[in-house]
Motif scaffolding. Structure first.
Motif, short mmCIF file in Angstrom:
data_model
loop_
_atom_site.label_atom_id
_atom_site.label_comp_id
_atom_site.label_asym_id
_atom_site.label_seq_id
_atom_site.Cartn_x
_atom_site.Cartn_y
_atom_site.Cartn_z
N PHE A 74 31.18 -32.71 23.81
CA PHE A 74 30.86 -32.89 22.39
C PHE A 74 31.86 -32.10 21.57
CE2 PHE A 74 26.29 -34.50 21.70
CZ PHE A 74 26.42 -35.39 22.74
N LYS A 75 32.57 -32.80 20.71
CA LYS A 75 33.55 -32.11 19.89
C LYS A 75 33.14 -32.10 18.41
CE LYS A 75 37.13 -31.81 22.97
NZ LYS A 75 36.27 -31.89 24.16
N ILE A 76 32.55 -33.20 17.95
CA ILE A 76 32.18 -33.27 16.53
C ILE A 76 30.69 -33.60 16.42
CG2 ILE A 76 34.45 -33.91 15.62
CD1 ILE A 76 33.43 -36.84 15.68
N PRO A 77 30.05 -33.14 15.29
CA PRO A 77 28.61 -33.30 15.16
C PRO A 77 28.16 -34.77 15.21
CG PRO A 77 29.44 -31.80 13.50
CD PRO A 77 30.64 -32.37 14.18
N LEU A 78 29.06 -35.71 14.87
CA LEU A 78 28.65 -37.11 14.89
C LEU A 78 28.21 -37.54 16.29
CD1 LEU A 78 31.28 -38.87 12.60
CD2 LEU A 78 28.85 -38.50 12.15
N GLN A 79 28.68 -36.82 17.30
CA GLN A 79 28.33 -37.21 18.67
C GLN A 79 26.86 -36.96 18.99
OE1 GLN A 79 31.78 -34.95 20.22
NE2 GLN A 79 32.10 -36.68 21.57
N PHE A 80 26.16 -36.21 18.12
CA PHE A 80 24.73 -35.99 18.36
C PHE A 80 23.94 -37.27 18.13
CE2 PHE A 80 25.98 -31.57 17.57
CZ PHE A 80 25.40 -30.97 18.68
N PHE A 81 24.47 -38.15 17.30
CA PHE A 81 23.70 -39.35 16.96
C PHE A 81 23.55 -40.27 18.15
CE2 PHE A 81 25.07 -37.91 12.76
CZ PHE A 81 23.81 -37.84 12.18
N PRO A 82 22.42 -41.00 18.20
CA PRO A 82 22.16 -41.86 19.34
C PRO A 82 23.25 -42.91 19.54
CG PRO A 82 20.40 -42.04 17.69
CD PRO A 82 21.31 -40.96 17.25
N THR A 83 23.55 -43.18 20.80
CA THR A 83 24.59 -44.14 21.15
C THR A 83 23.97 -45.28 21.95
OG1 THR A 83 25.05 -43.12 23.26
CG2 THR A 83 26.25 -42.26 21.37
N ASP A 84 24.83 -46.12 22.49
CA ASP A 84 24.34 -47.23 23.32
C ASP A 84 24.28 -46.86 24.79
OD1 ASP A 84 23.77 -49.10 21.37
OD2 ASP A 84 25.89 -49.63 21.14
N ARG A 85 24.34 -45.56 25.09
CA ARG A 85 24.19 -45.11 26.48
C ARG A 85 22.85 -45.60 27.03
NH1 ARG A 85 25.44 -40.38 29.65
NH2 ARG A 85 27.49 -40.61 28.70
N ARG A 86 22.90 -46.22 28.22
CA ARG A 86 21.67 -46.75 28.81
C ARG A 86 21.08 -45.77 29.81
NH1 ARG A 86 20.66 -51.88 27.55
NH2 ARG A 86 22.38 -52.99 26.55
N LEU A 87 19.77 -45.75 29.85
CA LEU A 87 19.06 -44.87 30.77
C LEU A 87 19.10 -45.48 32.17
CD1 LEU A 87 17.45 -42.23 30.57
CD2 LEU A 87 15.38 -43.59 30.37
N GLU A 88 19.30 -44.61 33.19
CA GLU A 88 19.28 -45.07 34.58
C GLU A 88 18.29 -44.22 35.35
OE1 GLU A 88 23.28 -44.65 35.98
OE2 GLU A 88 24.03 -45.76 34.24
N ALA A 89 17.91 -44.71 36.52
CA ALA A 89 16.96 -43.98 37.36
C ALA A 89 17.54 -42.60 37.70
CB ALA A 89 16.69 -44.75 38.64
N GLY A 90 16.70 -41.58 37.61
CA GLY A 90 17.13 -40.22 37.94
C GLY A 90 17.81 -39.50 36.79
N MET A 91 18.02 -40.19 35.67
CA MET A 91 18.72 -39.57 34.55
C MET A 91 17.80 -38.67 33.75
SD MET A 91 21.15 -41.90 32.20
CE MET A 91 22.82 -42.29 32.67
N PRO A 92 18.30 -37.52 33.32
CA PRO A 92 17.51 -36.70 32.40
C PRO A 92 17.65 -37.26 30.97
CG PRO A 92 19.58 -35.61 32.89
CD PRO A 92 19.56 -36.88 33.70
N PHE A 93 16.65 -36.98 30.16
CA PHE A 93 16.77 -37.38 28.75
C PHE A 93 16.12 -36.33 27.88
CE2 PHE A 93 12.87 -39.41 30.33
CZ PHE A 93 11.94 -38.95 29.41
N ILE A 94 16.50 -36.28 26.63
CA ILE A 94 15.88 -35.38 25.65
C ILE A 94 15.57 -36.18 24.40
CG2 ILE A 94 16.24 -33.39 24.14
CD1 ILE A 94 18.01 -32.18 26.27
N LEU A 95 14.34 -36.03 23.93
CA LEU A 95 13.96 -36.62 22.65
C LEU A 95 13.78 -35.46 21.67
CD1 LEU A 95 11.24 -39.09 24.00
CD2 LEU A 95 13.67 -39.55 23.61
N ASP A 96 14.38 -35.57 20.53
CA ASP A 96 14.35 -34.47 19.58
C ASP A 96 14.05 -35.08 18.21
OD1 ASP A 96 15.24 -32.53 17.60
OD2 ASP A 96 16.03 -31.42 19.31
N MET A 97 12.95 -34.61 17.59
CA MET A 97 12.59 -35.20 16.29
C MET A 97 12.01 -34.13 15.38
SD MET A 97 9.21 -37.15 17.59
CE MET A 97 9.55 -37.08 19.32
N ALA A 98 12.12 -34.36 14.11
CA ALA A 98 11.60 -33.39 13.14
C ALA A 98 10.99 -34.13 11.96
CB ALA A 98 12.72 -32.46 12.69
N PRO A 99 9.75 -34.62 12.14
CA PRO A 99 9.14 -35.37 11.04
C PRO A 99 8.46 -34.45 10.02
CG PRO A 99 7.69 -35.37 12.95
CD PRO A 99 8.92 -34.58 13.34
#
Lengths: 281, 599
Positions: free
Chosen positions: A76-101
């Motif tokens: 990660f070099k620039i803050p724009l990379q924090f935004f969600p991308t089209d990366r697809r989830l695969e079996a065994g993959m970790p994920f993080i959901l982060d929200m602030a409503p």
């Protein structure tokens, strides 16, 4: 502190606790629906829609979702990379959901780490976050400076063999203050952050700058002060070679003399805490 | 009587197609069968070292290919060595030794060439459980490889063609009539053992056997009967119907590594391994070969072991380079100073590549933690050992324990080191002793005890010593530290020269300014006040933190140094800079050396 103030505080805290519970419920609901092939954008939209349906109209920040090595912010070099991308989830993959409503004027900011299927490494990271939760609370109660606590967390991570990934957040913060937000009909966001919340943060920063404190809990000099009373969304984030894990929840800091009352986690009934307690039994 | 080096083998004769094959068996016949096929010019005895190691766990079967060793030759010779007939032989042997279960095939050189035929023709389907190929391509794949490069001759592909073309000189020679027979039965046959010893570094002993001149003369028909036909008309359907493990010796004088570039299209389940060795690995690297074969056979024998390991996933996600996994998978790597910084990152990098890791550190808890995490990211096994590298006896004990319990170390990383800064006159003799004890003697002990084991085994290995950019860059503030590291650099260079003859590489790594815990424990000569020392340590740590060069990149440089056998490896840009200056303009470095860092 008079009982009137205490009960008033309790009512206020109850509001924050409810929105935090709502957010974690959202995270668990969305996590349960994740399956191979879902993209980060889809996961972020699922969170948004779930919360819209339950009356959320404004955000501290809009929901994020990170999959795979993006949970450790690899390259990660620039803050724009924090935004969600089209990366697809695969079996065994970790994920993080982060929200602030923002719900009924109360803000929460949470982070939920999970994994699609078995991943012993991810389990290990999650388990090791417990020490960080305990360390932070202990040292806040001891009224160490925020910068010192930050460095101690850093040292614990190094000892555990992990990399500090909250360093990648804007200003490298491990936590930031959150507050009540006035509800408006028109609630635009700016780069994913709610303008109302940003305004609150900016005015805190200004006030803090005059009084020698900062609403951002960072490794820098402006955090070289004891914890200031208020609500802090604390988010230690571990990274280990392409796998990342974090939790994020509200720490309440008061000006009480009683150590127990001077700082406490707003709610202990959260998925990661339950997980540790079940593991301990 | 069993052949040379195959003591205890049960022998039988198998008749097929008018000839008689000499088949030897070792180990428990109820265990999975591993069938070893020898190459040219060889007989089954080429496998003797590997066979005895495999026999501890498997039913090992070897046979002399027709016309070799004590198998009889077809008459006439011409047309008697076609791959079809060799396949008949294989099926006859497999049916005789393992009628009910498929066999695990292992081939070296021409044994691998014919085994490729076995795994790619339909009639053997169900008879082969796995195939380990060592130094021998499929003639069909080879034919297609040439064709594809001839039809689209980019400069790179032409280079590959010419490269392999030059390595194949002996194939052309073997196609001349009578000449090879004369040479093998005459001077070449007599000189062959000495030649192998000198050029291929094959340890002298009972190999090659006395039948060599005849084997080599008859075996020329392997080439004459098959090569032209398959090169001109390679089969279009040569797809493998069993999982294949490809072991490529990187120093092979006869086969280019590039030959296997397109193999993925022919083999659905392909595992690649690479080995820094010459052509005759069954003689020069029996331990490694036996370990990889054992691992591969186990994986394809027990369904439980076939379940996807988290290794592959983690590796894919964090982008471990395939060449590291090919080279270091299953190797034993020992890293000192492994509880933090560069040592820990190195242990993790090797673990990710699938190596077994011994993490050594003074800090027992940290070493154990490194081992624990290493197992989680792909090390088949990892151990933490609490040892002070400056303690000679402790190191000797460690070496004995490692050799007895985990095996002989393949890669040794002498990384443990401590920092010391301050003026020469303020540095006490105790401080000097401490720095030299850890930084220099620690490396000496490591090289002595583990290097000796490597040399004694005689199957190669690699030693990495962590020196420093301070080894080139003099400084008035780092006299003790720089001295110790310069000594490590020179020690590495000397040792590299001495061990070159034993196929053991030695590399010196010169990292530069890297964000590790070394600053937090650095001693400041002349500073007696603990608070002042703390302050300076914090300051140094902060500066190193600002530079923020991650130890993971140094670890990557270490793996690269081992893979490519590099002598001296500067890592950070500043290390590259001072390395270049030390050769081009040492005067600049001398001027820099006078600079006094602020307290």
């Amino acid at each position: 502190m008079t009982s009137a103030v205490a009960s008033e505080l309790t009512a206020e805290l109850r509001g924050f606790r409810e929105v935090q519970q709502l957010s974690y419920a959202c995270a668990e609901a969305v996590a349960a629906q994740l399956k191979p092939g879902v993209t980060e954008r889809q996961a972020a939209r699922m969170q948004r829609e779930w919360l819209y349906e339950r009356g959320v109209k404004d955000w501290f920040h809009r929901p994020f979702a990170w999959f795979g090595d993006r949970t450790a912010f690899v390259d990660f070099k620039i803050p724009l990379q924090f935004f969600p991308t089209d990366r697809r989830l695969e079996a065994g993959m970790p994920f993080i959901l982060d929200m602030a409503p923002v719900h009924k004027g109360y803000t929460a900011d949470i982070g939920y780490s999970g994994c699609l299927g078995l991943n012993p490494l991810h389990d290990k990271l999650l388990a090791d976050l417990r020490d960080h939760r305990e360390l932070i609370l202990r040292e806040v109660r001891e009224r160490r400076t925020l910068r010192e606590i930050y460095e101690d967390v850093d040292r614990l991570m190094v000892r555990q063999g992990y990399a500090n990934r909250h360093r990648a957040y804007p200003f490298g913060v491990i936590a930031h203050k959150i507050d009540r937000v006035r509800e408006r009909r028109f609630a635009p966001t700016l780069f994913g952050f709610g303008t109302q919340s940003l305004k609150g943060l900016a005015s805190d920063a200004l006030r803090g700058h005059r009084d020698g404190w900062s609403p951002l809990w960072s490794p820098y000099k402006f955090s070289d002060h004891p914890p200031t009373p208020g609500l802090w969304a604390v988010e230690p984030h571990l990274g280990f070679r392409g796998t990342g894990a974090k939790f994020e929840e509200i720490l309440v800091v008061t000006d009480s003399r009683d150590p127990e009352q001077s700082a406490f986690w707003l709610d202990d009934d959260l998925p990661h805490v339950r997980r540790w307690n079940e593991g301990a039994v | 009587m069993a052949g040379a080096g195959l003591e205890g083998a049960r022998e039988r004769r198998v008749r097929t197609g008018g000839i008689e094959l000499c088949v030897a068996e070792l180990g428990d016949a109820d265990r999975p069968t591993v069938l070893l096929v020898h190459g040219y010019p060889d007989s089954k005895e080429v496998w003797s070292e590997v066979a005895v190691r495999l026999a501890e766990e498997f039913h090992v079967v070897l046979y002399d290919v027709r016309g070799h060793g004590r198998s009889t030759a077809p008459a006439p010779l011409r047309g008697g060595f076609t791959l079809e007939k060799l396949t008949d032989d294989f099926l006859a042997v497999a049916d005789a030794v393992s009628p009910d279960r498929p066999v695990h095939l292992v081939g070296h050189d021409w044994g691998s060439v014919q085994s490729w035929e076995f795994v790619t023709v339909r009639r053997t389907e169900g008879r082969i459980a796995s195939f380990t190929s060592v130094s021998g391509p499929s003639l069909d794949h080879f034919g297609h490889w040439i064709k594809s490069r001839m039809t689209r001759p980019t400069p790179r592909r032409v280079g590959q063609l010419l490269g392999q073309g030059a390595k194949s000189w002996y194939v052309y020679m073997l196609h001349t009539p009578a000449l090879p027979e004369l040479a093998w039965r005459g001077p070449l046959g007599r000189r062959w053992p000495k030649l192998l010893e000198r050029v291929e570094r094959i340890p002298a002993g009972d190999y090659p056997t006395a039948s060599l001149p005849d084997d080599a003369a008859t075996g020329a028909w392997l080439y004459r009967d098959n090569v032209r036909a398959r090169m001109l008309r390679p089969r279009p359907d040569a797809f493998a119907h069993a999982p294949v493990q490809l072991i490529t010796p990187t120093g092979d004088a006869f086969l280019s590594e590039r030959l296997y570039d397109d193999l993925g299209t022919w083999v659905p389940e392909l595992t690649r391994r690479s080995l820094p060795a010459k052509h005759w690995v069954p003689r020069t690297r029996p331990d490694q070969l036996a370990a990889w074969i054992t691992d591969f056979v186990r994986t394809h024998e027990e369904p439980a072991a076939r379940a996807p390991r988290p290794v592959a996933e983690t590796a894919a996600r964090s982008g471990v380079r395939p060449e590291y996994a090919e080279r270091f998978g299953g190797q034993l790597v020992l890293v000192t100073g492994a509880a933090g910084g560069i040592g820990r990152a190195t242990a993790f990098a090797f673990a990710e590549a699938g190596a077994r890791v011994v993490a050594v550190d003074r800090d027992a808890e940290g070493a154990a933690r490194t081992a624990e995490m290493a197992r989680l990211i792909g090390a088949p096994d990892a151990w933490g050992e609490a040892v002070d590298v400056s303690d000679e006896q402790a190191m000797e004990k460690l070496a004995a324990k490692v050799a007895a319990e985990y095996g002989i170390v393949d890669v040794l990383v002498n990384n443990a080191g401590i920092g010391l800064t301050g003026s020469f006159f303020e540095t006490s003799s105790e401080e000097w002793k401490r720095v030299l004890d850890v930084n220099l003697w620690g490396v000496i002990h490591g090289c002595r005890v583990f290097g000796a084991q490597m040399a004694e085994r005689g199957q190669g290995g690699h030693i990495v010593n962590t020196a420093s950019a301070a080894a080139f860059q003099p400084s008035r503030a780092l006299s003790a530290y720089s001295t110790s590291k310069a000594a490590v650099l020179m020690l590495s260079e000397c040792l590299r020269a001495e061990l070159a003859g034993r196929d053991i590489g030695v590399s010196a790594i010169c990292p530069g300014i890297v964000n590790t815990g070394i600053t937090a424990t650095t001693r400041f000569a002349g500073v007696t006040d603990p608070a002042e020392e703390k302050r300076r340590q914090r300051k140094a740590s902060r500066l190193y933190g600002l530079r923020n060069y991650p130890p993971e990149k140094v670890a990557d440089a270490i793996l690269g140094a081992v893979l490519h056998d590099r002598a001296v490896v500067p890592v950070t840009p500043e290390a590259h800079g001072v390395h270049a200056l030390s050769r081009l303009a040492p005067g600049v470095l001398r001027t820099l050396a006078r600079w006094q860092p602020p307290a």
